[in-house]
Design a protein around this motif. Structure first.
Motif, PDB file in Angstrom:
ATOM      1  N   ALA A   1     -25.938   6.611   2.800  1.00 23.79           N
ATOM      2  CA  ALA A   1     -24.649   6.157   2.274  1.00 23.79           C
ATOM      3  C   ALA A   1     -24.015   7.233   1.397  1.00 23.79           C
ATOM      4  CB  ALA A   1     -24.825   4.872   1.481  1.00 23.79           C
ATOM      5  N   GLU A   2     -24.839   7.948   0.649  1.00 25.89           N
ATOM      6  CA  GLU A   2     -24.314   9.043  -0.184  1.00 25.89           C
ATOM      7  C   GLU A   2     -23.764  10.165   0.684  1.00 25.89           C
ATOM      8  OE1 GLU A   2     -27.698   9.998  -2.542  1.00 25.89           O
ATOM      9  OE2 GLU A   2     -27.370   8.364  -3.942  1.00 25.89           O
ATOM     10  N   ILE A   3     -24.455  10.464   1.779  1.00 28.37           N
ATOM     11  CA  ILE A   3     -23.965  11.505   2.687  1.00 28.37           C
ATOM     12  C   ILE A   3     -22.649  11.069   3.311  1.00 28.37           C
ATOM     13  CG2 ILE A   3     -24.437  12.750   4.825  1.00 28.37           C
ATOM     14  CD1 ILE A   3     -27.394  12.728   4.039  1.00 28.37           C
ATOM     15  N   GLU A   4     -22.563   9.807   3.722  1.00 28.42           N
ATOM     16  CA  GLU A   4     -21.312   9.302   4.296  1.00 28.42           C
ATOM     17  C   GLU A   4     -20.180   9.354   3.269  1.00 28.42           C
ATOM     18  OE1 GLU A   4     -20.708   8.630   7.464  1.00 28.42           O
ATOM     19  OE2 GLU A   4     -22.779   9.210   7.853  1.00 28.42           O
ATOM     20  N   SER A   5     -20.512   9.079   2.017  1.00 32.49           N
ATOM     21  CA  SER A   5     -19.513   9.165   0.955  1.00 32.49           C
ATOM     22  C   SER A   5     -19.019  10.604   0.788  1.00 32.49           C
ATOM     23  CB  SER A   5     -20.108   8.656  -0.355  1.00 32.49           C
ATOM     24  OG  SER A   5     -19.267   8.957  -1.430  1.00 32.49           O
ATOM     25  N   LEU A   6     -19.940  11.558   0.845  1.00 33.29           N
ATOM     26  CA  LEU A   6     -19.546  12.967   0.742  1.00 33.29           C
ATOM     27  C   LEU A   6     -18.694  13.389   1.939  1.00 33.29           C
ATOM     28  CD1 LEU A   6     -22.812  14.610  -0.630  1.00 33.29           C
ATOM     29  CD2 LEU A   6     -20.643  14.307  -1.831  1.00 33.29           C
ATOM     30  N   LEU A   7     -19.030  12.882   3.124  1.00 33.68           N
ATOM     31  CA  LEU A   7     -18.213  13.181   4.308  1.00 33.68           C
ATOM     32  C   LEU A   7     -16.811  12.609   4.157  1.00 33.68           C
ATOM     33  CD1 LEU A   7     -20.598  12.774   7.364  1.00 33.68           C
ATOM     34  CD2 LEU A   7     -19.096  14.688   6.902  1.00 33.68           C
ATOM     35  N   THR A   8     -16.722  11.401   3.629  1.00 35.75           N
ATOM     36  CA  THR A   8     -15.413  10.788   3.405  1.00 35.75           C
ATOM     37  C   THR A   8     -14.604  11.591   2.395  1.00 35.75           C
ATOM     38  OG1 THR A   8     -16.373   8.624   3.861  1.00 35.75           O
ATOM     39  CG2 THR A   8     -14.255   8.654   2.731  1.00 35.75           C
ATOM     40  N   ARG A   9     -15.269  12.006   1.334  1.00 33.22           N
ATOM     41  CA  ARG A   9     -14.573  12.829   0.339  1.00 33.22           C
ATOM     42  C   ARG A   9     -14.136  14.161   0.934  1.00 33.22           C
ATOM     43  NH1 ARG A   9     -18.414  13.175  -4.676  1.00 33.22           N
ATOM     44  NH2 ARG A   9     -16.880  14.740  -5.301  1.00 33.22           N
ATOM     45  N   THR A  10     -14.979  14.756   1.790  1.00 32.16           N
ATOM     46  CA  THR A  10     -14.626  16.026   2.430  1.00 32.16           C
ATOM     47  C   THR A  10     -13.416  15.844   3.342  1.00 32.16           C
ATOM     48  OG1 THR A  10     -16.934  16.733   2.381  1.00 32.16           O
ATOM     49  CG2 THR A  10     -15.495  17.875   3.912  1.00 32.16           C
ATOM     50  N   ASN A  11     -13.400  14.767   4.104  1.00 35.75           N
ATOM     51  CA  ASN A  11     -12.289  14.531   5.032  1.00 35.75           C
ATOM     52  C   ASN A  11     -10.982  14.217   4.316  1.00 35.75           C
ATOM     53  OD1 ASN A  11     -13.909  14.986   7.255  1.00 35.75           O
ATOM     54  ND2 ASN A  11     -14.500  12.852   7.417  1.00 35.75           N
ATOM     55  N   SER A  12     -11.081  13.722   3.085  1.00 35.35           N
ATOM     56  CA  SER A  12      -9.852  13.372   2.363  1.00 35.35           C
ATOM     57  C   SER A  12      -9.392  14.468   1.405  1.00 35.35           C
ATOM     58  CB  SER A  12     -10.057  12.065   1.596  1.00 35.35           C
ATOM     59  OG  SER A  12     -11.028  12.243   0.592  1.00 35.35           O
ATOM     60  N   LEU A  13     -10.028  15.629   1.450  1.00 30.92           N
ATOM     61  CA  LEU A  13      -9.615  16.719   0.558  1.00 30.92           C
ATOM     62  C   LEU A  13      -8.216  17.209   0.914  1.00 30.92           C
ATOM     63  CD1 LEU A  13     -12.838  18.905   0.281  1.00 30.92           C
ATOM     64  CD2 LEU A  13     -11.724  17.646  -1.556  1.00 30.92           C
ATOM     65  N   VAL A  14      -7.436  17.419  -0.122  1.00 33.30           N
ATOM     66  CA  VAL A  14      -6.109  17.992   0.051  1.00 33.30           C
ATOM     67  C   VAL A  14      -6.279  19.501   0.180  1.00 33.30           C
ATOM     68  CG1 VAL A  14      -3.854  18.291  -1.054  1.00 33.30           C
ATOM     69  CG2 VAL A  14      -5.128  16.160  -1.352  1.00 33.30           C
ATOM     70  N   GLU A  15      -5.460  20.107   1.015  1.00 34.49           N
ATOM     71  CA  GLU A  15      -5.590  21.542   1.263  1.00 34.49           C
ATOM     72  C   GLU A  15      -5.458  22.323  -0.039  1.00 34.49           C
ATOM     73  OE1 GLU A  15      -4.282  24.371   4.835  1.00 34.49           O
ATOM     74  OE2 GLU A  15      -2.617  23.485   3.727  1.00 34.49           O
ATOM     75  N   PHE A  16      -6.374  23.232  -0.234  1.00 40.14           N
ATOM     76  CA  PHE A  16      -6.443  24.142  -1.384  1.00 40.14           C
ATOM     77  C   PHE A  16      -6.714  23.414  -2.703  1.00 40.14           C
ATOM     78  CE2 PHE A  16      -3.384  26.486   1.467  1.00 40.14           C
ATOM     79  CZ  PHE A  16      -4.364  27.298   2.025  1.00 40.14           C
TER      80      PHE A  16
END
Length: 149
Positions: free
Chosen positions: A4-19
């Motif tokens: 679940a923590e890895i999935e949370s990190l993936l979600t955060r990575t996918n929602s990163l704003v450019e730069f």
């Protein structure tokens, strides 16, 4: 919990704003800490995460230069790949072959291969044939009489 923590990190990575470098560095630090705790410091995941860069170390590009976007996208993509690999490794590590609580005929039919059934049938047929042969032939009785004398 760790998947679940890895999935949370993936979600955060996918929602990163450019730069958004501070948020990206925070995700990377969390992924590094999680990877060290789950897989150890000598893990290939930790080594791969050390190569994740969101901007170049040795070159400075002007704002708006296309290479800034290239380095950002490469860093994000590498981070995604490592997180997916960590998730996959956790999934296959959880799959263990546990012995059954009770062995039934249904369980045997589902888990024993055809070759196993052929071997078991051959052993039963061979034992039955040997017993039938010993009962019909007096060879066994003569051998017992020979050794008893």
């Amino acid at each position: 919990m760790s998947s679940a923590e890895i999935e949370s990190l993936l979600t955060r990575t996918n929602s990163l704003v450019e730069f958004d470098f501070p948020a990206a560095d925070a995700v990377l630090r969390n992924a590094m800490a999680l990877s060290r705790n789950l897989f150890g410091t000598d893990s290939p995941h930790v080594a791969e995460l050390e190569y994740v860069l969101f901007r170049p170390n040795d070159i400075i590009y002007n704002t708006g230069h296309y290479m800034n976007r290239v380095h950002w996208n490469e860093g994000i993509e590498r981070l995604r790949r490592v997180l997916n690999a960590m998730s996959y490794e956790l999934k296959i590590a959880k799959v263990e072959l546990l012995p059954p609580k009770k062995i039934t005929l249904k369980w045997l039919f589902q888990h024993v291969s055809v070759g196993g059934w052929v071997t078991a049938g051959s052993l039963v047929a061979g034992t039955f044939s040997l017993g039938f042969f010993a009962a019909k032939n007096d060879l066994l009785a003569r051998a017992i009489a020979l050794f008893s004398n």
